[in-house]
Design an enzyme around this catalytic site. Structure first.
Site, PDB file in Angstrom:
ATOM      1  N   HIS A 367      46.868   3.777  52.364  1.00 27.36           N
ATOM      2  CA  HIS A 367      47.824   4.872  52.203  1.00 27.36           C
ATOM      3  C   HIS A 367      47.822   5.418  50.787  1.00 27.36           C
ATOM      4  O   HIS A 367      48.000   6.601  50.566  1.00 27.36           O
ATOM      5  CB  HIS A 367      49.230   4.400  52.595  1.00 27.36           C
ATOM      6  N   CYS A 682      26.023  14.154  60.563  1.00 24.35           N
ATOM      7  CA  CYS A 682      27.360  14.229  59.964  1.00 24.35           C
ATOM      8  C   CYS A 682      27.761  12.986  59.177  1.00 24.35           C
ATOM      9  O   CYS A 682      28.871  12.907  58.688  1.00 24.35           O
ATOM     10  CB  CYS A 682      28.407  14.512  61.042  1.00 24.35           C
TER      11      CYS A 682
HETATM   12  C1  PEP Z   1      29.205   8.010  61.326  1.00 22.88           C
HETATM   13  O1  PEP Z   1      29.285   6.930  61.884  1.00 22.88           O
HETATM   14  O2  PEP Z   1      28.203   8.371  60.681  1.00 22.88           O
HETATM   15  C2  PEP Z   1      30.316   8.978  61.378  1.00 22.88           C
HETATM   16  C3  PEP Z   1      30.178  10.193  60.903  1.00 22.88           C
HETATM   17  O3  PEP Z   1      31.488   8.576  61.881  1.00 22.88           O
HETATM   18  P1  PEP Z   1      32.528   7.598  61.153  1.00 22.88           P
HETATM   19  O4  PEP Z   1      32.110   7.524  59.703  1.00 22.88           O
HETATM   20  O5  PEP Z   1      33.851   8.206  61.354  1.00 22.88           O
HETATM   21  O6  PEP Z   1      32.347   6.315  61.885  1.00 22.88           O
END
Ligand code: PEP
Ligand code: MG
Length: 759
Positions: A367, A682
């Protein structure tokens, strides 16, 4: 004062260091210091007053006032303008000093012709060593930059004085000061930014002196009174117009308020008092029990919440002691160093006095990290041992871009830091110039550059950063900061606000990725040996379809007819994707049957973050509208290296030939089906310019990165020519070795590809 133009404090700091190194008497060096500062700041006067025994400030050196006044002019703390600066430990910036009620004329100084006055305290921790002033004859207003420059100088002066090399400390009534060595600490960058300031120890613990109650009835009453005033103070924090809590910070504190009102806690406290303890001892005892219980669960999310409980318990003890706030003595511009700290404790300090935070036990989802980010305060966490090593008042350089903290830096380091700060500012300015330009390579390849988000606090960054849209909205974060599961209406309202804030830009909502290291306080009850491989994300959704259906219902309602993109996390086989897709279809049917507006277009995609899916790509591409490669999880599973374990998290390079081959496999398969446009990356690697360059070299055309990476990655893309890059990446993919990093960096350097990061 053009100091800020002519190289600024950096040049001056270098000069100060040279003067310090000279073999001259202390007085000669002090005299030089003031004349150099005056020249650099284009001031007619510069004086140093230092604190003598008995709260007296003595003029130690001056440029511009009568030299005869040195060691003769003395002021009490609070007396005259200089005394006021020392007393308040705050700068005083006056256009017309003689008009100030505190102005006290000392004829021996020859001060009368000088109208404008800027005085800053020479502070180290909570101790005022003296005052540094500059003055000019004309009535002028020193600007903020000038004030900051003088504060930086005074901080260095404080350090020099404290080292005792300039003036014998015995003369200055400053016992217990001794030279101390510089030290460098590496931690985790949790909220970006660069800052310098004096260390202030956050020592929230109030020592409990009395353990056994004389009269349990009296103790029970004390406990009740303190609980009441504690609750009132948390309520007041939420209502405070000064703090003006909004968005994520507000939600964090609302969750915290629920803890404060928790009846179970009150009952346990009362039982402990009834057993014979004083109210203070009862708080400690109950807190020890809570800590033990939570530690036994081995649940990372609850462990994070432990800091909230600790914060609350310490606060209750302070209320029992009469409610003294720990934050009152915090000097402006402090680097607050703590072993642990709760979100409310941070807010107690207010947002204006802190330059940076260093919290040993803080992690990305804590937090305190959420609140620090929303207040725009740089925060470094996961940095053991620094609370012991840092002394009150030490200068600390906090680089919350790289996660480094320098304690007691040598002047060289300070100059380097100033240079880095300036460079960072320049880069940020350069990123701003391309904010509204497309992410297009020199040879005309358009890359979709999206941003990752998950909390309200992230949303303004979509426009500010110049992202094309949001490529990954992590919906679980909203579930994690509350203390209860958001209801359908709350979810709908929240998604509606998210849609509104992105306007016409595309946004991809990922359905709940709970479990693993993301467990809400009302979540997991069964302990898992390997939570990352456990009951998480889509696995929960498939076993509890109502959860997924509710979320999709909220998303459809919030879309209000706009296109909707839904991304499913942790899919391990195509059949799971099909089942989830069917559940989503049912929600569409439901909305249709109710006559509600349907999304103009519905796209359903999947994360590729579980390696098994790599072996079903053609089938997956035949059914999924889009694919997002989650390199964080994918690489953790491919390398069998826990992403949350610092001992192994960085052991394998994301630019190893294995990773390059893997990405290439995905791109080639997609290309054979003419679906390259459906693929993006991503995970964190997409946000690092060199990695992003490699991904583009392999044919990836979509990236989604954190807000701070949009500028650096766009800059890289706009300086890149993929015609030279592609054959080089192909060559490197088949090379033996554990990483292509060095070779890729060399390619970037030879081809003028800008792969700098902010940090
Ligand atoms: C990942 O696993 O690369 C991703 C983008 O999701 P998170 O980091 O939320 O697990
Ligand atoms: Mg993931």
């Amino acid at each position: 004062m053009p100091s800020s133009h002519a190289g600024g404090p950096r040049v001056l700091l270098r000069r100060l260091r040279e003067i310090m190194a000279e073999q001259a008497s202390a007085q000669t060096r002090l005299n030089k210091l003031v004349s150099v500062i005056a020249a650099n700041m284009v001031a007619e006067v510069c004086s140093i007053y230092l604190q003598r025994a008995g709260d007296t400030l003595e003029l130690f050196a001056t440029e511009g006032l009568n030299r005869e006044a040195v060691h003769r002019t003395r002021l009490k703390r609070g007396e005259g303008l200089v005394g006021l600066v020392a007393q308040d430990a705050a700068p005083l910036n006056l256009t017309n000093a003689p008009e100030h009620p505190n102005f006290s004329y000392r004829p021996e100084t020859g001060e009368d012709p000088f109208r404008s006055f800027l005085g800053v305290p020479i502070v180290r921790g909570d101790r005022v060593f003296g005052v540094l002033t500059v003055q000019n004859k004309t009535a002028r207003q020193y600007d903020e930059e000038e004030e900051e420059a003088l504060l930086t100088i005074s901080m260095v002066l404080a350090e020099i004085v404290a080292q005792g090399s300039l003036i014998d400390l015995a003369e200055l009534d400053q016992p217990g000061m001794s030279p101390h060595r510089p030290a460098l600490f590496h931690g985790e960058a949790l909220a970006e930014g660069l800052s310098i300031g004096a260390v202030f120890h956050h020592e929230p613990r109030v020592k409990v002196e009395r353990m056994i109650a004389d009269d349990p009835v009296v103790e029970l009453q004390r406990l009740e009174d303190a609980l009441l005033s504690l609750r009132a103070s948390v309520d007041a924090m939420l209502d405070s117009t000064e703090l003006d809590l909004a968005g994520d910070t507000r939600e964090v504190i609302e969750a915290y308020r629920l803890f404060a009102h928790d009846q179970g806690w009150r009952t346990r406290l009362r039982d402990a008092v009834r057993a014979g303890l004083t109210a203070e001892a009862a708080v400690e005892r109950v807190q020890d029990e809570t800590r033990m219980r939570i530690n036994r669960t081995n649940d990372p999310y609850l462990r994070e919440r432990l800091h909230d409980f600790d914060d609350l318990a310490r606060r209750l003890v302070r209320h029992l002691a009469g409610g003294v706030a720990h934050s009152q003595s915090l000097p402006v511009g402090a680097v607050v160093v703590a072993r642990a700290m709760g979100p409310a404790e941070l807010l107690d300090y207010g947002r204006n006095k802190i330059a940076a935070l260093v919290v040993e036990e803080a992690t990305g989802t804590s937090h305190i990290a959420i609140v620090a980010r929303s207040l725009g305060l740089p925060l470094v966490g996961g940095i053991l041992g620094i609370a012991d090593a840092a002394r009150h008042g030490d200068i600390a350089v906090v680089d919350a871009d790289s996660g480094e903290v320098h304690l007691r830096p040598v002047p060289d380091m300070l100059s380097a830091f100033e240079a880095k700060k300036a460079l960072r500012a320049q880069r940020v300015a350069r990123y701003a110039t391309i904010r509204d330009e497309p992410a297009i390579t020199r040879d005309g390849l358009r890359i979709t550059l999206n941003m990752n988000a998950g909390l309200l606090v992230d949303l303004p960054h979509v426009v500010e950063s110049g992202a094309d849209g949001i490529g990954l909205f992590r919906t679980e974060l909203q579930f994690m900061i509350g203390s209860t599961m958001p209801r359908l209406k709350d979810q709908t309202d929240f998604y509606r606000e998210v849609f509104r804030s992105v306007g016409d830009r595309p946004i991809v909502f990922r359905t709940l990725d709970l479990g693993g290291d993301k467990v809400p306080s009302y979540g997991r009850t069964v302990r898992e040996e390997n939570p990352a491989l456990g009951w998480r994300a889509i696995r929960i959704a498939l076993d509890r379809p109502a959860l997924l259906r509710y979320q999709v219902r909220a998303l459809i309602a919030a879309a209000e007819g706009r296109p909707l993109k839904i991304l499913l996390p942790m899919i391990s086989e195509v059949s799971e994707f099909e089942t989830a897709k069917m559940q989503i279809g049912r929600e569409m049917d439901r909305a249709r049957s109710k006559g509600a507006p349907l999304p103009a277009k519905l796209d359903i995609g999947t994360m590729v973050e579980v390696p098994s899916l790599l072996f079903e790509l053609p089938q997956l591409l035949a059914t999924a509208d889009f694919i997002s490669i989650g390199s964080n999880d994918l690489l953790q599973f491919v390398f069998a290296a826990d992403r949350t374990n610092p001992a192994v998290a960085r052991r394998y390079d994301s630019l190893s030939p294995a990773v390059l081959s893997l990405i290439r496999h995905v791109v080639t398969t997609a290309a054979s089906m003419k679906r390259v446009d459906a693929i993006s990356v991503c995970g964190e690697m997409a946000g690092r310019p060199l990695e992003a360059m490699a991904l583009i070299g392999m044919g990836i055309t979509g990236l989604s990165v954190q807000a701070a990476s949009i500028g650096p990655v766009k800059m890289m893309i706009r300086s890149l020519d993929t015609r030279a890059l592609k054959p080089e990446v192909t060559r490197l993919t088949s090379m033996p070795g554990s990483s292509a990093r060095v070779a890729l960096a060399a390619f970037a350097a030879e081809n003028d590809v800008q792969v700098d990061r902010l940090g």
